[in-house]
Enzyme design. Structure first.
Site, PDB file in Angstrom:
ATOM      1  N   ASN A 282      99.426  48.964  76.471  1.00  0.00           N
ATOM      2  CA  ASN A 282      98.659  48.355  75.377  1.00  0.00           C
ATOM      3  C   ASN A 282      97.983  49.465  74.553  1.00  0.00           C
ATOM      4  O   ASN A 282      98.101  50.646  74.895  1.00  0.00           O
ATOM      5  CB  ASN A 282      97.634  47.378  75.980  1.00  0.00           C
ATOM      6  CG  ASN A 282      96.553  48.111  76.726  1.00  0.00           C
ATOM      7  OD1 ASN A 282      96.762  49.226  77.212  1.00  0.00           O
ATOM      8  ND2 ASN A 282      95.398  47.518  76.831  1.00  0.00           N
ATOM      9  N   CYS A 284      95.024  50.894  74.160  1.00  0.00           N
ATOM     10  CA  CYS A 284      94.146  51.952  74.706  1.00  0.00           C
ATOM     11  C   CYS A 284      94.683  52.567  75.985  1.00  0.00           C
ATOM     12  O   CYS A 284      94.014  53.386  76.637  1.00  0.00           O
ATOM     13  CB  CYS A 284      92.748  51.391  74.883  1.00  0.00           C
ATOM     14  SG  CYS A 284      92.084  50.763  73.325  1.00  0.00           S
ATOM     15  N   GLU A 286      95.423  51.423  79.060  1.00  0.00           N
ATOM     16  CA  GLU A 286      95.073  51.049  80.431  1.00  0.00           C
ATOM     17  C   GLU A 286      96.006  49.993  81.031  1.00  0.00           C
ATOM     18  O   GLU A 286      95.923  49.723  82.231  1.00  0.00           O
ATOM     19  CB  GLU A 286      93.615  50.548  80.490  1.00  0.00           C
ATOM     20  CG  GLU A 286      93.333  49.201  79.841  1.00  0.00           C
ATOM     21  CD  GLU A 286      93.111  49.272  78.333  1.00  0.00           C
ATOM     22  OE1 GLU A 286      93.429  50.312  77.742  1.00  0.00           O
ATOM     23  OE2 GLU A 286      92.633  48.280  77.755  1.00  0.00           O
TER      24      GLU A 286
HETATM   25  O1  CDP Z   1      85.517  45.209  74.925  1.00  0.00           O
HETATM   26  P1  CDP Z   1      86.710  44.468  74.445  1.00  0.00           P
HETATM   27  O2  CDP Z   1      87.128  43.331  75.311  1.00  0.00           O
HETATM   28  O3  CDP Z   1      86.543  44.018  73.020  1.00  0.00           O
HETATM   29  O4  CDP Z   1      87.977  45.474  74.372  1.00  0.00           O
HETATM   30  P2  CDP Z   1      88.254  46.915  75.020  1.00  0.00           P
HETATM   31  O5  CDP Z   1      88.004  46.873  76.491  1.00  0.00           O
HETATM   32  O6  CDP Z   1      87.552  47.958  74.229  1.00  0.00           O
HETATM   33  O7  CDP Z   1      89.810  47.082  74.781  1.00  0.00           O
HETATM   34  C1  CDP Z   1      90.724  46.430  75.640  1.00  0.00           C
HETATM   35  C2  CDP Z   1      91.987  46.155  74.919  1.00  0.00           C
HETATM   36  O8  CDP Z   1      91.763  45.211  73.868  1.00  0.00           O
HETATM   37  C3  CDP Z   1      92.614  47.342  74.194  1.00  0.00           C
HETATM   38  O9  CDP Z   1      93.328  48.210  75.001  1.00  0.00           O
HETATM   39  C4  CDP Z   1      93.518  46.602  73.246  1.00  0.00           C
HETATM   40  O10 CDP Z   1      94.660  46.112  73.931  1.00  0.00           O
HETATM   41  C5  CDP Z   1      92.646  45.451  72.808  1.00  0.00           C
HETATM   42  N1  CDP Z   1      91.898  45.748  71.538  1.00  0.00           N
HETATM   43  C6  CDP Z   1      92.463  45.402  70.316  1.00  0.00           C
HETATM   44  O11 CDP Z   1      93.558  44.866  70.302  1.00  0.00           O
HETATM   45  N2  CDP Z   1      91.817  45.668  69.128  1.00  0.00           N
HETATM   46  C7  CDP Z   1      90.624  46.273  69.126  1.00  0.00           C
HETATM   47  N3  CDP Z   1      90.023  46.506  67.940  1.00  0.00           N
HETATM   48  C8  CDP Z   1      90.021  46.656  70.345  1.00  0.00           C
HETATM   49  C9  CDP Z   1      90.684  46.375  71.542  1.00  0.00           C
END
Ligand code: CDP
Length: 587
Positions: A282, A284, A286
């Site tokens: 994905n 980021c 992970e």
């Molecule tokens: O904290 P949150 O649940 O918003 O997201 P995160 O842990 O920072 O990011 C987890 C995943 O959400 C990322 O690896 C992406 O797959 C997705 N993501 C996204 O699609 N668009 C963003 N602006 C941020 C995160």
């Protein structure tokens, strides 16, 4: 399903000031005029209710939806656990898409490429992020059979994906994020490595090079390696592995991009190799996934698992509480799979087969502050292993319990678990450590397993709001040491760190370290410690000072390989004018 009735005695959640802004902007429901009509309490109840109601369809379930909804509500509003952003945004709404992570295949023909662009747009609209491997696309200038013309290559198509993402500002949710991966043996690899050398180029993408064992061996041996045309399988040239690695390091030194992922290692941990090879993660990094697979994530706030004086000890981790949270969170995430409506039939099918979930942790730095253990110490690294080992073991035990109640994931028999007779499990994977960019703002905790960026700082939330934030554990420790003053906080906000503040007690300067105070090697050791007990991968940035050299980055990339990480991302302070993603900007 109609929402469960909100209990009359449901307590109001306590919301920190930053969370108020973030929640109002993107999470609470709005009418067509953009006016927020949902309170934060109603928002959390909407999510708790929608996820708990899935329980109703499992006859063997020992828990009743109404009671479970209340448990989920308390779990989230005490900020002990939060599901990923799309679940908070969309559960119980018409959008109904609850997963943050997707991987889409990109086939080597025009129809396949534009299908992927379209599918990514649909996913972005619902708040999910997409990862792609561009490795199947034939190299630039190779012949196109149907027209006799020449192919434009992965890079030019990548720009189309980037542009499409730019145009979909995700009405009401968030800006789209992408991961683009190219195998190191693709003939266009050099162009790909340099793709982001100009600032702002491919701004909606994180790029990673897919490294193979064979390539790493060649780097070690200072040998040549083959470039293979994906469309013919023929070797079309060779490169010197060490030279490629050096340029990779050079570019990462300049701008932080590209990162690297170890494809063979990711595939060694692929629980269902019979369904295909993992070629991307994905955005980021992970969550490695098969093409058309999606995964929902959730994070436990470890800062809430500190117990003072429990069992007569000075300070420790509340393991029983952690266990309770893990089991409840796994049930939550498994229900999210069923509650989610996916934008494509192929995704619904793949998710149904493997039922992957990604439970992770946040607030790690907060826990260390409370335990008075410096992040940059072997004690912290050992503790990371101990904590994650426990999370993984309990998450798997919870998944086993669910398998008893609801059946194992449908491909269990052909999975590596099935073949080794380890299960049955409900989920092909259970653990992932996400960056928690927004979740950590909502929970008011340190993000993921990262150290704090600064003890006190001014945060830019989304567009232009500026908010001053001080770490609460730091503030408490200062007060305890009788060292707190408004003037001091202002001073600290300017520099972030107290390392050079000789007038502060040594024990505070020792424990309250920030990311820039920490030697890069400790960042990496911490990532490796968590990775050791994580089914999927760990989101972590190895922060380096501006003065770091290319040799330093070479060393980090190589050690990431040696330490068993699945990939690595570095960031040299000041090497980029604007950061792309996951900087906690709530975007
Ligand atoms: O904290 P949150 O649940 O918003 O997201 P995160 O842990 O920072 O990011 C987890 C995943 O959400 C990322 O690896 C992406 O797959 C997705 N993501 C996204 O699609 N668009 C963003 N602006 C941020 C995160």
């Amino acid at each position: 399903m109609p929402e469960l009735k909100m209990p009359a005695n449901l307590p109001d959640p306590i919301i920190n000031e930053n969370a108020k802004i973030v929640l109002q902007r993107r999470y609470q429901r709005k009418d067509t005029e953009g006016v927020v009509y949902e309170t934060v309490k109603e928002m959390f109840w909407r999510v708790a209710s929608a996820i708990a109601q899935e329980e109703g369809k499992y006859k063997e379930s020992s828990v009743k939806p109404a009671a479970l909804a209340r448990e989920f509500y308390d779990l989230m509003t005490s900020y002990r656990f939060l599901p990923n952003s799309p679940t908070l945004m969309n559960a119980g709404t018409d959008i109904g898409q609850l997963a943050a992570c997707f991987v889409l295949p990109v086939a080597d023909d025009i129809e396949g490429i534009f299908d992927a662009v379209k599918h990514a747009a649909m996913i972005h609209k619902s708040g999910g992020g997409t990862g792609f491997s561009f490795s199947r696309l034939r190299a630039k200038d190779s012949v196109v059979g149907s027209t006799g013309g020449v192919a434009s290559g992965p890079l030019s198509f990548l720009r189309i994906f980037n542009c499409a993402t730019e145009q979909i500002k995700q009405g009401g949710t968030r800006r789209g994020a992408n991961m683009g991966i190219l195998r190191v043996d693709h003939p266009d690899i050099m162009e790909f490595i340099k793709a982001k050398e100009r600032d702002g180029e491919l701004n909606n993408f994180n790029l990673s090079i897919g490294l193979t064992e064979q390539f790493m061996q060649a780097v070690n041996d200072r040998a040549e390696y083959d470039l293979v045309a994906p469309n013919t399988g023929k070797t079309v040239g060779t490169l010197n592995a060490r030279e490629v690695f050096n340029i990779l390091v050079q570019k990462a030194w300049e701008s932080g991009d590209p990162g690297i992922v170890f494809l063979d290692r990711i595939n060694r941990d692929n629980p269902t190799p019979s369904l295909g090879e993992i070629e991307s993660t994905n955005p980021c990094g992970e969550q490695p996934l098969l093409p058309y697979e999606a995964c929902n994530l959730g994070s436990i706030n470890l800062g809430k698992c500190f117990a003072k004086g429990k069992n007569g000890k000075d300070s420790e981790i509340d393991w029983d509480e952690l266990k309770r949270i893990i089991h409840l969170s796994v049930r939550f995430l498994d229900n999210v799979i069923d509650a989610s409506v996916y934008p494509l039939d192929q995704i619904t099918e793949m998710v149904g087969k493997n039922r992957k979930i990604g439970l992770g942790v946040m607030g790690w730095a907060d826990l260390l502050y409370q335990l008075k253990v410096p992040y940059n110490s072997q004690t912290a690294v050992d503790l990371a292993e101990r904590v994650m080992k426990y999370v993984q073991a309990e998450a798997r035990s919870a998944s086993k319990q669910l398998a008893k109640e609801r059946g194992e994931f449908p491909t269990y028999a052909e999975s590596t678990f099935g073949k080794a007779n380890l299960g049955p499990y409900r989920n092909a994977t259970t653990t992932t450590i996400a960056p928690t960019g927004t979740l950590s703002i909502i929970a008011g905790c340190s993000s993921g397993v990262e150290p704090l960026f600064a003890l006190s700082f001014v945060r830019n939330v989304m567009d232009n709001d500026k908010l001053v934030e001080t770490n609460p554990f730091f503030e408490a420790a200062l007060k305890e040491a009788d060292a707190y003053s408004g003037k001091l906080m202002e001073e600290i906000a300017k520099v972030g760190s107290i390392r050079k503040m000789d007038h502060l007690p040594e024990h505070l300067r020792h424990v309250f370290v920030t990311s820039m105070d920490i030697e890069p090697i400790w960042h990496l050791k911490m990532q490796a410690a968590f990775q050791k007990f994580t089914d999927n991968a760990v989101s972590k940035t190895v922060n380096l000072p501006n003065s770091a050299t290319k040799e330093d980055i070479w060393d980090i990339y190589w050690k990431a390989y040696e330490y068993g990480c699945k990939g690595v991302t570095v960031y040299r302070d000041g090497s980029k004018t604007s950061q792309v993603l996951c900087t906690g900007d709530g975007d």
